[in-house]
Structure formats: C-alpha cells, structure tokens
Scaffold this active site. Structure first.
Site, PDB file in Angstrom:
ATOM      1  CE1 TYR A  32       1.058  -0.289   4.395  1.00  0.00           C
ATOM      2  CE2 TYR A  32      -0.081   1.813   4.417  1.00  0.00           C
ATOM      3  CZ  TYR A  32       0.756   0.908   5.022  1.00  0.00           C
ATOM      4  OH  TYR A  32       1.310   1.208   6.241  1.00  0.00           O
ATOM      5  NE  ARG A  51       6.754   4.777   0.812  1.00  0.00           N
ATOM      6  CZ  ARG A  51       6.439   5.508   1.860  1.00  0.00           C
ATOM      7  NH1 ARG A  51       7.355   5.771   2.788  1.00  0.00           N
ATOM      8  NH2 ARG A  51       5.226   5.991   2.028  1.00  0.00           N
ATOM      9  NE  ARG A 100      -5.834 -19.337   3.393  1.00  0.00           N
ATOM     10  CZ  ARG A 100      -4.729 -20.012   3.717  1.00  0.00           C
ATOM     11  NH1 ARG A 100      -4.454 -21.161   3.168  1.00  0.00           N
ATOM     12  NH2 ARG A 100      -3.878 -19.498   4.605  1.00  0.00           N
ATOM     13  CG  HIS A 102       1.230 -20.748   1.834  1.00  0.00           C
ATOM     14  ND1 HIS A 102       0.179 -21.413   2.392  1.00  0.00           N
ATOM     15  CD2 HIS A 102       1.767 -20.001   2.832  1.00  0.00           C
ATOM     16  CE1 HIS A 102       0.074 -21.103   3.670  1.00  0.00           C
ATOM     17  NE2 HIS A 102       1.029 -20.242   3.966  1.00  0.00           N
ATOM     18  CE  LYS A 144       3.002   3.438   3.365  1.00  0.00           C
ATOM     19  NZ  LYS A 144       3.091   3.490   4.814  1.00  0.00           N
ATOM     20  CD  GLU A 177       9.913   1.708  10.518  1.00  0.00           C
ATOM     21  OE1 GLU A 177       9.746   2.725   9.821  1.00  0.00           O
ATOM     22  OE2 GLU A 177       9.838   0.549  10.063  1.00  0.00           O
ATOM     23  CG  LEU A 201       8.224   2.733   4.919  1.00  0.00           C
ATOM     24  CD1 LEU A 201       8.035   1.575   3.937  1.00  0.00           C
ATOM     25  CD2 LEU A 201       6.877   3.341   5.267  1.00  0.00           C
TER      26      LEU A 201
END
Ligand SMILES: Cc1ncc(COP(=O)(O)O)c(C=O)c1O
Length: 279
Positions: A32, A51, A100, A102, A144, A177, A201
């Site tokens: 995101y 990014r 579903r 992996h 992210k 962070e 990040l």
C-alpha cells in the site's frame, strides 16, 4: 457521495466489492501507499510512486499502472473532493484473486484500490507520548506491505499502556522506527535518525526532512541510535505523511528533555511546514 477507484472503475465505496479469495484478504499479500494532499496539492507524488514501484517489485507484482495513469486516478478522485480539507490518497495493490494456496499463479491480475480520505487535523504541536517495545515485525520493513498486524497490536498496546500515541521499536538494542512513523532524536544539539538499512520503511517525510535539514545547522546525520541514547535524548520526534513532524515529550512515562517540544524541533518543524506552504 465520494468515489473510490477499484480495478478500472470509479464507484461509491458501498458498491466497491472484491472476492473473499483476494489474496489481500486471505494472505495479506499486497502493498500500500499513503500520499498526503495539502491545500489540494499532492506532496511528493513522484517519491511515493517510486516507493510503491519498489514495494511492488520487492514482492514480484507487476506495477498495474504507469506513473501517468496513477496521477490521472488521483486527479479524478480529487476532482470529486471540492472542499478545502486536507486529504490522504490511499493506494492498495494486492496480488489478485486466486485459489487459497501459498504458491501463487504468476498470471493473477492485481487488485487495485485507490481512495481519498480526509486527514485527521489533530494539533500535534504540544507533543505526544510514546512507549518503547521490542520490534516484533518481520525483517523486510522497507516494503510497505499490508501485513500490518504487529503495528496494529503495538499501537493498541501504546494506547492501552498510558494513552500513548506511538510505540517506538527496538531491535537488538537499536532503535528502528515507530509502529507507523520514523524516529529522529536530538542530543547535545545533534540530530540523528536511523539509516535506511532495510529495518525501517524509507519514510517520505523522513527523507524530505533529512534533505531540508541538509543545509541547516545542526544538520541531520543518518546513523544507528541505541536504546540508551534514545532514553537520554534531549528531543525525540516522529514523522509520517499524515502527522508531519511531531515531538515526543514522554517516553515510557518519563519526560523527554524538558518535557516540552524542543527548540530544535521548533526549527525543523517550521522548515518542514514552510516547505509545505510553498508547494
Ligand atoms: C512503519 C512506518 N514507518 C514510517 C512511516 C512514515 O512514512 P511516510 O513519511 O512516508 O508516511 C510509516 C507511515 O505509514 C510507517 O507505517
């Protein structure tokens, strides 16, 4: 009613639907981005889009849009917001919908959601409180990713501990962070922030502030910060796109420096705010 962008369509949010087999839902398999919009101007769009591209390539999802296409989506959504509030653009790209398992199919079509939400205009200038906690997240914090459960639990723990706003994270004795922010500290007039070594990040606000402080006295150095240094800091700040540069005045129930927003924060924050105003 405000619209969201979902897979090529602009829809009222109530009508925006994805499959329960979307891998974002079943595996948190996606990334995101959050881009602030102040006074109708997008802050650092190129940096955010770079990014996003890096996050996508780190998890082997092809970027579903060109920079021009992303910008067109942003301006279409912003055109729908005619008031003078500040907004944040939220982009989420998941690997798409599939069985579903992996192991994913390389041919999946990414799910793309973009929405525009008003920013919480809380005044942070009096400072916030924070706790410290072991950094319990995975080791690819430069991505992210939407896999945010550790951050969710840490922010809730901070709130439940003493009403704190943030959890500042420590890994092997070093500050990484915040659960949703980057960290700066000031000691004996020197400003420091941890270097971008994959354990954090690469915050767009962090990078901007480091650049803005480049020609300043004191300037900011990117280097390791030990837990002990953090506890003895004269000032601590946290940064993110939606909160800006915020002073931390209490850490684990102990006063940071004078217990008030520091003089160097005032200077750094005024430089950052005037950059925003001059956009
Ligand atoms: C873990 C983490 N670090 C740092 C940041 C700050 O990044 P930015 O300044 O780009 O908002 C965020 C923002 O969401 C974050 O979640």
């Amino acid at each position: 009613m405000s619209l969201v962008y979902l897979n090529g369509e602009y829809l009222p949010i109530e009508q925006a639907r994805i499959s329960v087999l979307d891998r974002g839902f079943t595996f948190a398999d996606g990334v995101y981005e959050i881009i602030p919009v102040f006074n109708g101007k997008i802050l650092r769009p190129d940096e955010h889009l770079i990014r996003l591209a890096n996050s996508l390539s780190s998890i082997a999802i092809n970027n579903p849009c060109t920079s021009k296409e992303w910008r067109q989506i942003f301006s279409n959504l912003l055109a729908d917001r005619t008031d003078d509030r500040n907004y944040s653009i939220y982009i989420q790209v998941t690997r798409g919908t599939g069985e579903r398992n992996h192991i994913y199919d390389n041919e999946l079509v990414p799910t793309v959601l973009v929405m525009c939400n008003p920013v919480n205009e809380r005044d942070y200038s009096h400072g916030v409180t924070a706790i410290t906690h072991e950094d319990i997240r995975w080791k690819y914090c430069h991505i992210k990713a939407i896999t945010l459960l550790p951050g969710v639990l840490l922010k809730k723990l901070a709130k439940d501990t003493d009403g704190s706003f943030e959890a500042i994270l420590i890994r092997e004795g070093l500050v990484t962070e915040g659960a949703s922010s980057n960290v700066f500290m000031v000691s004996e007039g020197q400003i420091k922030t941890p270097a971008k070594d994959g354990s954090i990040l690469a915050g767009i606000t962090r990078d901007l502030l480091v650049n803005l402080l480049q020609d300043n006295v004191p300037c900011c150095t990117e280097q390791k910060i030990t837990e002990q240094e953090l506890r003895q800091a004269d000032e601590i700040w946290i940064t993110s796109s939606t909160i800006g540069v915020v002073p931390v005045i209490m850490l684990d129930g102990m006063q940071v420096g004078s217990g008030k927003p520091g003089e160097i924060w005032k200077l750094a924050n005024s430089i950052y705010e005037s950059y925003k105003r001059e956009l």
